[in-house]
Design a protein around this motif. Sequence first.
Motif, PDB file in Angstrom:
ATOM      1  N   MET A 168       0.836  -1.186   0.000  1.00  0.00           N
ATOM      2  CA  MET A 168       0.000   0.000   0.000  1.00  0.00           C
ATOM      3  C   MET A 168       0.879   1.246   0.000  1.00  0.00           C
ATOM      4  O   MET A 168       1.788   1.365   0.788  1.00  0.00           O
ATOM      5  N   THR A 169       0.556   2.175  -0.872  1.00  0.00           N
ATOM      6  CA  THR A 169       1.299   3.425  -0.893  1.00  0.00           C
ATOM      7  C   THR A 169       0.699   4.400   0.111  1.00  0.00           C
ATOM      8  O   THR A 169      -0.414   4.185   0.612  1.00  0.00           O
ATOM      9  N   ILE A 170       1.419   5.463   0.365  1.00  0.00           N
ATOM     10  CA  ILE A 170       0.931   6.471   1.312  1.00  0.00           C
ATOM     11  C   ILE A 170      -0.356   7.097   0.788  1.00  0.00           C
ATOM     12  O   ILE A 170      -1.300   7.336   1.541  1.00  0.00           O
ATOM     13  N   GLY A 171      -0.412   7.358  -0.516  1.00  0.00           N
ATOM     14  CA  GLY A 171      -1.616   7.947  -1.117  1.00  0.00           C
ATOM     15  C   GLY A 171      -2.839   7.076  -0.943  1.00  0.00           C
ATOM     16  O   GLY A 171      -3.930   7.564  -0.634  1.00  0.00           O
ATOM     17  N   SER A 172      -2.688   5.766  -1.111  1.00  0.00           N
ATOM     18  CA  SER A 172      -3.841   4.878  -0.952  1.00  0.00           C
ATOM     19  C   SER A 172      -4.248   4.759   0.514  1.00  0.00           C
ATOM     20  O   SER A 172      -5.435   4.626   0.816  1.00  0.00           O
ATOM     21  N   LYS A 173      -3.281   4.834   1.416  1.00  0.00           N
ATOM     22  CA  LYS A 173      -3.616   4.822   2.848  1.00  0.00           C
ATOM     23  C   LYS A 173      -4.405   6.072   3.229  1.00  0.00           C
ATOM     24  O   LYS A 173      -5.379   5.997   3.990  1.00  0.00           O
ATOM     25  N   ILE A 174      -3.990   7.210   2.681  1.00  0.00           N
ATOM     26  CA  ILE A 174      -4.707   8.457   2.963  1.00  0.00           C
ATOM     27  C   ILE A 174      -6.121   8.392   2.415  1.00  0.00           C
ATOM     28  O   ILE A 174      -7.084   8.798   3.082  1.00  0.00           O
ATOM     29  N   GLU A 175      -6.290   7.873   1.206  1.00  0.00           N
ATOM     30  CA  GLU A 175      -7.620   7.732   0.617  1.00  0.00           C
ATOM     31  C   GLU A 175      -8.496   6.797   1.442  1.00  0.00           C
ATOM     32  O   GLU A 175      -9.688   7.051   1.624  1.00  0.00           O
ATOM     33  N   THR A 176      -7.923   5.715   1.953  1.00  0.00           N
ATOM     34  CA  THR A 176      -8.666   4.785   2.799  1.00  0.00           C
ATOM     35  C   THR A 176      -9.137   5.480   4.069  1.00  0.00           C
ATOM     36  O   THR A 176     -10.290   5.329   4.491  1.00  0.00           O
ATOM     37  N   LEU A 177      -8.250   6.266   4.689  1.00  0.00           N
ATOM     38  CA  LEU A 177      -8.624   7.012   5.895  1.00  0.00           C
ATOM     39  C   LEU A 177      -9.707   8.032   5.599  1.00  0.00           C
ATOM     40  O   LEU A 177     -10.633   8.217   6.400  1.00  0.00           O
ATOM     41  N   LYS A 178      -9.626   8.713   4.455  1.00  0.00           N
ATOM     42  CA  LYS A 178     -10.646   9.688   4.077  1.00  0.00           C
ATOM     43  C   LYS A 178     -12.005   9.022   3.909  1.00  0.00           C
ATOM     44  O   LYS A 178     -13.028   9.561   4.340  1.00  0.00           O
ATOM     45  N   LYS A 179     -12.027   7.852   3.281  1.00  0.00           N
ATOM     46  CA  LYS A 179     -13.287   7.135   3.083  1.00  0.00           C
ATOM     47  C   LYS A 179     -13.885   6.696   4.414  1.00  0.00           C
ATOM     48  O   LYS A 179     -15.087   6.794   4.634  1.00  0.00           O
ATOM     49  N   MET A 180     -13.019   6.187   5.305  1.00  0.00           N
ATOM     50  CA  MET A 180     -13.499   5.767   6.627  1.00  0.00           C
ATOM     51  C   MET A 180     -14.062   6.961   7.396  1.00  0.00           C
ATOM     52  O   MET A 180     -15.093   6.860   8.054  1.00  0.00           O
ATOM     53  N   ASP A 181     -13.388   8.099   7.305  1.00  0.00           N
ATOM     54  CA  ASP A 181     -13.832   9.292   8.017  1.00  0.00           C
ATOM     55  C   ASP A 181     -15.146   9.816   7.454  1.00  0.00           C
ATOM     56  O   ASP A 181     -16.009  10.268   8.194  1.00  0.00           O
ATOM     57  N   ALA A 182     -15.317   9.740   6.144  1.00  0.00           N
ATOM     58  CA  ALA A 182     -16.544  10.225   5.519  1.00  0.00           C
ATOM     59  C   ALA A 182     -17.743   9.358   5.890  1.00  0.00           C
ATOM     60  O   ALA A 182     -18.880   9.845   5.933  1.00  0.00           O
ATOM     61  N   GLN A 183     -17.526   8.082   6.201  1.00  0.00           N
ATOM     62  CA  GLN A 183     -18.621   7.168   6.505  1.00  0.00           C
ATOM     63  C   GLN A 183     -19.038   7.190   7.971  1.00  0.00           C
ATOM     64  O   GLN A 183     -20.134   6.754   8.296  1.00  0.00           O
ATOM     65  N   ARG A 184     -18.182   7.710   8.833  1.00  0.00           N
ATOM     66  CA  ARG A 184     -18.513   7.677  10.258  1.00  0.00           C
ATOM     67  C   ARG A 184     -19.527   8.762  10.609  1.00  0.00           C
ATOM     68  O   ARG A 184     -19.674   9.742   9.913  1.00  0.00           O
ATOM     69  N   ARG A 185     -20.218   8.541  11.709  1.00  0.00           N
ATOM     70  CA  ARG A 185     -21.179   9.529  12.197  1.00  0.00           C
ATOM     71  C   ARG A 185     -20.430  10.616  12.945  1.00  0.00           C
ATOM     72  O   ARG A 185     -19.453  10.359  13.623  1.00  0.00           O
ATOM     73  N   GLY A 186     -20.891  11.836  12.820  1.00  0.00           N
ATOM     74  CA  GLY A 186     -20.264  12.960  13.501  1.00  0.00           C
ATOM     75  C   GLY A 186     -20.677  13.032  14.965  1.00  0.00           C
ATOM     76  O   GLY A 186     -21.738  12.559  15.363  1.00  0.00           O
ATOM     77  N   ILE A 187     -19.818  13.611  15.768  1.00  0.00           N
ATOM     78  CA  ILE A 187     -20.101  13.832  17.179  1.00  0.00           C
ATOM     79  C   ILE A 187     -20.682  15.235  17.305  1.00  0.00           C
ATOM     80  O   ILE A 187     -20.144  16.177  16.723  1.00  0.00           O
ATOM     81  N   PRO A 188     -21.780  15.419  18.061  1.00  0.00           N
ATOM     82  CA  PRO A 188     -22.348  16.763  18.209  1.00  0.00           C
ATOM     83  C   PRO A 188     -21.313  17.739  18.761  1.00  0.00           C
ATOM     84  O   PRO A 188     -20.639  17.468  19.748  1.00  0.00           O
ATOM     85  N   GLY A 189     -21.163  18.861  18.101  1.00  0.00           N
ATOM     86  CA  GLY A 189     -20.218  19.882  18.535  1.00  0.00           C
ATOM     87  C   GLY A 189     -18.777  19.612  18.138  1.00  0.00           C
ATOM     88  O   GLY A 189     -17.869  20.332  18.545  1.00  0.00           O
ATOM     89  N   GLU A 190     -18.570  18.579  17.335  1.00  0.00           N
ATOM     90  CA  GLU A 190     -17.216  18.197  16.942  1.00  0.00           C
ATOM     91  C   GLU A 190     -16.505  19.327  16.208  1.00  0.00           C
ATOM     92  O   GLU A 190     -15.340  19.619  16.478  1.00  0.00           O
ATOM     93  N   HIS A 191     -17.212  19.982  15.283  1.00  0.00           N
ATOM     94  CA  HIS A 191     -16.584  21.040  14.510  1.00  0.00           C
ATOM     95  C   HIS A 191     -16.186  22.224  15.384  1.00  0.00           C
ATOM     96  O   HIS A 191     -15.169  22.865  15.144  1.00  0.00           O
ATOM     97  N   LEU A 192     -16.954  22.490  16.420  1.00  0.00           N
ATOM     98  CA  LEU A 192     -16.595  23.594  17.324  1.00  0.00           C
ATOM     99  C   LEU A 192     -15.369  23.252  18.161  1.00  0.00           C
ATOM    100  O   LEU A 192     -14.511  24.107  18.391  1.00  0.00           O
ATOM    101  N   ALA A 193     -15.260  21.998  18.596  1.00  0.00           N
ATOM    102  CA  ALA A 193     -14.085  21.578  19.360  1.00  0.00           C
ATOM    103  C   ALA A 193     -12.826  21.615  18.496  1.00  0.00           C
ATOM    104  O   ALA A 193     -11.762  22.073  18.936  1.00  0.00           O
ATOM    105  N   VAL A 194     -12.952  21.174  17.254  1.00  0.00           N
ATOM    106  CA  VAL A 194     -11.810  21.189  16.339  1.00  0.00           C
ATOM    107  C   VAL A 194     -11.430  22.626  16.006  1.00  0.00           C
ATOM    108  O   VAL A 194     -10.239  22.967  15.945  1.00  0.00           O
TER     109      VAL A 194
END
Length: 88
Positions: free
Chosen positions: A1-27
């Motif tokens: 696995m290349t670094i680019g494909s690992k990053i894409e995998t992480l992006k896909k996993m992050d896009a599929q997860r449910r958000g935590i209320p107020g997450e954007h404000l904490a970030v």
Amino acid sequence: MTIGSKIETLKKMDAQRRGIPGEHLAVLGAGLLLLLKAGSSRSLMRRVLAGAAGGALVGRAASGTGGLARVARMMQGGRYGVRVHRSI
């Protein structure tokens, strides 16, 4: 696995997860705190690293899962059809 494909995998996993209320404000708060720390640091390396990390977190808060961009769309009546009346 290349670094680019690992990053894409992480992006896909992050896009599929449910958000935590107020997450954007904490970030956003963490990003702003890092940006403030970057300005007060004496070391050039710490300023650069804290500034880069702070900027990345602020960008994430604005565009990421449950981010501020989604809140703005909701306020403008985008995805959920909610309209905010603004009287001057």
